[in-house]
Every structure is written in structure tokens, then in C-alpha cells.
Design an enzyme around this catalytic site. Structure first.
Site: not given
Ligand code: FAD
Ligand code: EPU
Length: 347
Positions: A174, A248, A343
Site C-alpha cells: 500500500r 480498509s 491507508e
Molecule cells: P482517489 O481516491 O481519487 O485518489 C487517491 C489518491 O491518489 C489521492 O491522494 C489523489 O490525489 C491521488 N491521485 C489520484 N489519481 C491521481 C493521478 N492520476 N495522479 C496523481 N495522483 C493521483 N485498495 C486496494 O489496494 N485494495 C482493495 O482491495 C481495495 N478495496 C476497496 C474497496 C472499497 C469498497 C473502497 C471504497 C476502496 C477500496 N480500495 C482498495 C481503495 C481504493 O479503491 C484504491 O486506493 C484506488 O486505487 C483509489 O483510486 P481512486 O481513483 O478512487 O483514487
Molecule cells: N477479521 C476479523 N473480524 C472481521 C473481519 C476480519 O477478525 O470481522 C480478520 C480475520 O482474521 C480475517 C482477517 O481479518 O481472516 C482478514 O480479513 P479480510 O480477508 O477481510 O481482509 P483484510 O485484511 O481486512 C485486506 C486488504 C483489502 C483486500 C483484502 C483481500 C488491507 C489493509 N486490506 O483486507 O484491501 O481487499 O485483504 O486481499 O491490506 C483496501 O485496501 O481498501 C482493501 C479493501
């Protein structure tokens, strides 16, 4: 109100625009100036305008990883640079250059349609391609650094285009240089990915295997893996169209082995996954054990199914989410002696 429409340019700058619809937390803060860039030329004009007017700039993609804590006295530029182009290929791989404004999941779908492997495990991550290198997005055992070739970015100081390879981006969990020494210095315009024509399937995550087994899948394909991941994600994470969130809120901390052993003695059920720097512990587990899961404070709270996700029930303020996040950090530090880092990007 439209304040700038030059007849020789397509630059439209709007004033006092609510950003509620432009961030997935649904926080209602205003941008003093707001515009959309669909081409690099438009982006350059807007950055030049900001310089002349001594105005700070925020680049916005899908707004799915930001927390707005103030009305912005800024020019907010929504990046909508389009385009997906094959720029080179050989028997094994394909190089795809993708505009920063392309929706991430649209790119995933496009790659699956063409049977190009590498990003299927990143299905349904919200946001844009341009933001994907910012935090080296990852899920289900894959991070973009594994398929990343290079990116082009506009240098905000002199409006020149620079190229960054993976080394220059300094990807980590991240993390990238764009969140640190290169912060606010560049606008990412395009990202080039190297995808595989003979994909290797990555299904080591238990949840993927369980879902494939439940569905009776015998033959793997990019599509069945993507579908499985979409269904896992939909069952775990709240839909931001229904309840505001940014995924997250904190990163999962990696602890020293000795610290982990100490916690394991006190809390035998604590999960932990060894990596090269120690043991990664799910922040969701720590937050749940500290009693935060499902807690609601006014209009904001901790999600009832995924305690790593902080939510806005509708009319919450960014400042309330910041306050809640600090209380959670304090409580995790007190109970476990572990520091949680956000994050999400605070603005
Ligand atoms: P924004 O929120 O618009 O911007 C994020 C940052 O990047 C800001 O600082 C912005 O200024 C900068 N930025 C954006 N575009 C540019 C550009 N072109 N040039 C320079 N700077 C820029 N992330 C994960 O890694 N894994 C996940 O599984 C994951 N699951 C998610 C689930 C949900 C429901 C949500 C809401 C978010 C999740 N995220 C996850 C976080 C998010 O989706 C990612 O970080 C995504 O890449 C953000 O993209 P965005 O276009 O919305 O960025
Ligand atoms: N857990 C609990 N209680 C809960 C839910 C989860 O204790 O209610 C514990 C369990 O041990 C479970 C563990 O957390 O096994 C991991 O949970 P999960 O699989 O939901 O994944 P996460 O660690 O919470 C991470 C990433 C996600 C990504 C998933 C799948 C980070 C910060 N988050 O979540 O990314 O989608 O794994 O790979 O690394 C994001 O970055 O925004 C994001 C959603």
C-alpha cells in the site's frame, strides 16, 4: 458558476462545487474551483492556471481512497484521461498503456475479455487506473507492482512528461514514492501494464478456493476467478453507493516476530501471516477484539461485518471520521501496543 472558458481552449473551471458525489465516503465538502481534464493538454492548462492564480491543486480519480476534512480552497482536477492501447507484444506477454482516468475494473474486464492474465485478482477494486500505482493496489495475493511496467506523469513544476519504471516508484505494501518524496509533485497520465497471454492462475487464498469449490468449478479461467473474487468482495465489503466508505481505513500492521509471540501468548487466537519483515496481523481482528466492530457514533461508525472499514451513514463529517480513527488507534495502542497507520489519504 463558470469562471473560465477561454474560446481557444476547452478549459472549464467551476466554482464552489460540492464534492459529495466525488468521494466514496460521501463527505459533503466544497471545492473552491473544480474542473475535469480529458486530455494531457487540458491538464497542462489547468495546472498552469493554478500556478498563475497561486492555487493549490488536488488530483482526483474516483475519490475511493480519500477523506475530505475541510472545504478545499483548491483547484480540484478530476482526471478523466481515457484510452487503452496495445503498445507491444510477443508470444508470452502484452504491453497495455492505459489512460489514468480509465475505471480500474473496466480495465480488468477488458483484460479478461482478451484472456490476458495478471489483474483478475484485483477485480472490483474501485477507482481509476491513474491512482493504482499511488498505493500499489492489492487484493487476494496480487499487487499491481507484479504487472507494472512503467507510467508517464506530468511534472507539476515544469509541465514536462516524465517516465517512471517500477524501481523509481518504490512500491511497497500500500505504498509508493508518490505518497512520500514525490507527493503532490506529479500527475499520473498513463500506466503501462505487462499482462500474460498464457495466464498463471493465483488461487492460493482460501476464500477463492472455497468459492470455486462451492460453485463446482472444475476448469479455471480468468473469468471464473474474477467472478469468485467479485462475489467474495460483495459479501465482505459495504457498497459505497449505499453506505459511504473508502475500503480498509488502516493498513494491516507487520509486527516483529518477538512482539507477535508476546501477543500470541496473551491472545492465542490472534491470526498472523509471516512475511520477510515479520508477522502481518489483520487490523480487522485487533479492532474487533478491542470492541469496535459495529460501533456507531452519530453519523459515522465501524462497519458491522468488516471492522477495518469506517463508514459514513449519510451526513457524517470527515472530521468525525478522523476523530473516530484516532480513538481506534489509541485503543489498539493501549490494548495491544500496536500502531495502526491509515491507508486512506486525508485531505
Ligand atoms: P482517489 O481516491 O481519487 O485518489 C487517491 C489518491 O491518489 C489521492 O491522494 C489523489 O490525489 C491521488 N491521485 C489520484 N489519481 C491521481 C493521478 N492520476 N495522479 C496523481 N495522483 C493521483 N485498495 C486496494 O489496494 N485494495 C482493495 O482491495 C481495495 N478495496 C476497496 C474497496 C472499497 C469498497 C473502497 C471504497 C476502496 C477500496 N480500495 C482498495 C481503495 C481504493 O479503491 C484504491 O486506493 C484506488 O486505487 C483509489 O483510486 P481512486 O481513483 O478512487 O483514487
Ligand atoms: N477479521 C476479523 N473480524 C472481521 C473481519 C476480519 O477478525 O470481522 C480478520 C480475520 O482474521 C480475517 C482477517 O481479518 O481472516 C482478514 O480479513 P479480510 O480477508 O477481510 O481482509 P483484510 O485484511 O481486512 C485486506 C486488504 C483489502 C483486500 C483484502 C483481500 C488491507 C489493509 N486490506 O483486507 O484491501 O481487499 O485483504 O486481499 O491490506 C483496501 O485496501 O481498501 C482493501 C479493501
Amino acid at each position: 458558476m463558470l469562471i473560465s472558458q477561454d474560446k481557444d481552449s476547452s478549459m472549464n473551471i467551476l466554482q464552489n462545487i460540492s464534492l459529495k458525489g466525488y468521494n466514496t465516503f460521501g463527505i459533503d465538502k466544497k471545492a473552491k474551483y473544480f474542473s475535469i481534464a480529458k486530455t494531457v493538454e487540458e491538464l497542462k492548462e489547468l495546472l498552469a492556471w493554478a500556478k498563475v492564480n497561486a492555487t493549490e491543486v488536488l488530483i482526483l480519480g474516483g475519490g475511493s481512497n480519500i477523506l475530505l476534512t475541510q472545504d478545499l480552497d483548491f483547484l480540484v482536477i478530476k482526471n478523466e484521461l481515457e484510452g487503452i492501447h496495445v503498445i507491444a507484444e510477443n508470444e508470452e506477454t502484452i504491453l497495455l498503456e492505459v489512460g489514468a482516468g480509465v475505471i480500474w475494473h473496466d480495465l480488468v474486464d477488458y483484460s479478461i475479455e482478451h484472456n490476458w492474465g495478471g489483474i483478475e485478482n484485483l477485480s472490483l477494486i474501485p477507482g481509476t487506473v491513474g491512482a493504482s500505482p499511488m498505493q500499489n493496489i492489492g487484493a487476494y495475493g496480487v499487487e499491481i507492482k507484479e504487472v507494472f511496467e512503467s507510467l508517464t506523469a506530468l511534472d507539476r513544476a515544469d509541465l514536462s512528461i516524465k517516465i517512471f519504471d517500477a524501481k523509481a516508484c518504490q512500491f511497497g505494501y500500500r505504498e509508493s514514492a508518490f505518497k512520500h518524496e514525490l507527493k503532490n509533485k506529479f500527475v499520473i497520465c498513463s500506466v503501462t501494464f505487462r499482462l500474460q497471454k498464457n495466464p498463471e492462475f493465483k488461487i492460493s487464498y482460501g476464500a477463492i478456493q472455497e468459492t470455486l469449490a462451492e460453485r463446482g468449478i472444475k476448469e479455471l479461467s480468468l473469468k471464473v476467478i474474477s467472478d469468485a473474487i467479485i462475489s467474495i468482495r460483495k459479501s465482505k465489503l459495504p457498497d459505497s453507493k449505499v453506505i459511504g466508505n473508502a475500503g480498509s481505513f488502516f493498513k494491516n500492521p507487520t509486527l516483529d516476530k518477538s512482539k507477535y509471540e508476546e501477543l500470541k501468548e496473551k491472545y492465542p487466537s490472534i491470526p498472523g501471516y509471516e512475511n520477510e519483515s515479520g508477522v502481518k496481523v489483520p487490523a480487522a481482528w485487533l479492532i474487533e477484539q478491542a470492541g469496535w466492530k459495529g460501533k456507531r457514533i452519530g453519523e459515522v461508525g465501524v462497519h458491522q461485518n468488516q471492522p477495518l472499514v469506517l463508514v459514513n451513514y449519510g451526513n457524517g463529517e470527515g472530521e468525525e471520521i478522523v476523530k473516530l480513527s484516532k480513538e481506534i488507534q489509541r485503543s489498539i495502542a493501549e490494548k495491544f501496543g500496536v500502531e495502526l497507520s491509515p491507508e486512506v489519504n486525508f485531505v
